[in-house]
Design an enzyme around this catalytic site. Structure first.
Site, PDB file in Angstrom:
ATOM      1  N   HIS A  41       0.895  -1.160   0.000  1.00  0.00           N
ATOM      2  CA  HIS A  41       0.000   0.000   0.000  1.00  0.00           C
ATOM      3  C   HIS A  41       0.932   1.208   0.000  1.00  0.00           C
ATOM      4  O   HIS A  41       1.965   1.191   0.668  1.00  0.00           O
ATOM      5  CB  HIS A  41      -0.885   0.031   1.253  1.00  0.00           C
ATOM      6  CG  HIS A  41      -1.555   1.359   1.460  1.00  0.00           C
ATOM      7  ND1 HIS A  41      -2.659   1.744   0.739  1.00  0.00           N
ATOM      8  CD2 HIS A  41      -1.258   2.398   2.281  1.00  0.00           C
ATOM      9  CE1 HIS A  41      -3.011   2.962   1.127  1.00  0.00           C
ATOM     10  NE2 HIS A  41      -2.175   3.380   2.060  1.00  0.00           N
ATOM     11  N   CYS A 111      -4.462   1.979  -4.663  1.00  0.00           N
ATOM     12  CA  CYS A 111      -3.662   3.024  -4.011  1.00  0.00           C
ATOM     13  C   CYS A 111      -2.360   3.290  -4.757  1.00  0.00           C
ATOM     14  O   CYS A 111      -1.905   4.438  -4.838  1.00  0.00           O
ATOM     15  CB  CYS A 111      -3.363   2.638  -2.562  1.00  0.00           C
ATOM     16  SG  CYS A 111      -2.466   1.074  -2.401  1.00  0.00           S
TER      17      CYS A 111
END
Length: 171
Positions: A41, A111
């Protein structure tokens, strides 16, 4: 206190988190037949905030302020001359178009896609390919293909931040 590289320049960093907390490193050789160092992420840190994207849309928080805690690594992306006002307008525009919450997809529009887009806008540089290439690495394995229908339904939103609304500000 703003972190500035030089007068008129704003530092831009990429915060990288391993969502698997080390499990990918240990289990990927058995499950996927290849070594993965993490399930990444990422968020872009600029103007004293961290900006990231998930199923709730574009969000910001103090750097390292998500439930994920401190980043596993920090990549210096350089600096930008883009003003904070222009950047906020850009984010509001992205949040209304290609990075609204309903556009989120774990493999194809996530993301890291957002971080890559924002990094290029601010610095002209892409984020490291080991992050952006991860979905295709996983899907290139039989196990990844078998799990895709289940994983396509996964929505990730690291909380502890404010989302951007259509008026160009935080809500």
């Amino acid at each position: 206190m703003q972190s500035q590289s030089a007068p008129g320049l704003q530092s831009v960093k990429l915060y990288v988190y391993d969502l698997s907390r080390g499990m990918a490193r240990r289990l990927s050789p058995v499950m996927l037949g290849k070594q993965l160092d993490g399930i990444w992420h990422s968020g872009v840190v600029v103007y004293e905030d961290e900006f990231f994207y998930g199923s709730g849309g574009i969000t910001s928080c103090p750097p390292g302020g998500t439930l994920l805690g401190p980043p596993d690594s920090v990549v210096d992306l350089g600096s930008t001359e883009v003003t904070e006002d222009l950047f906020m307008e850009y984010l509001a525009s992205l949040g209304e178009s290609m990075f609204c919450g309903s556009s989120y997809n774990l493999f194809d529009h996530n993301c890291n896609t957002f971080s890559n887009e924002v990094a290029q806008f601010l610095t002209g540089k892409k984020i490291p390919s080991y992050i952006t290439d991860l979905p295709s690495e996983i899907l290139s394995t039989p196990f990844g293909q078998a799990l895709r229908p289940l994983l396509d339904s996964v929505q990730i939103q690291p909380t502890s931040g404010g989302t951007f609304n259509q008026h160009g500000g935080q809500s």
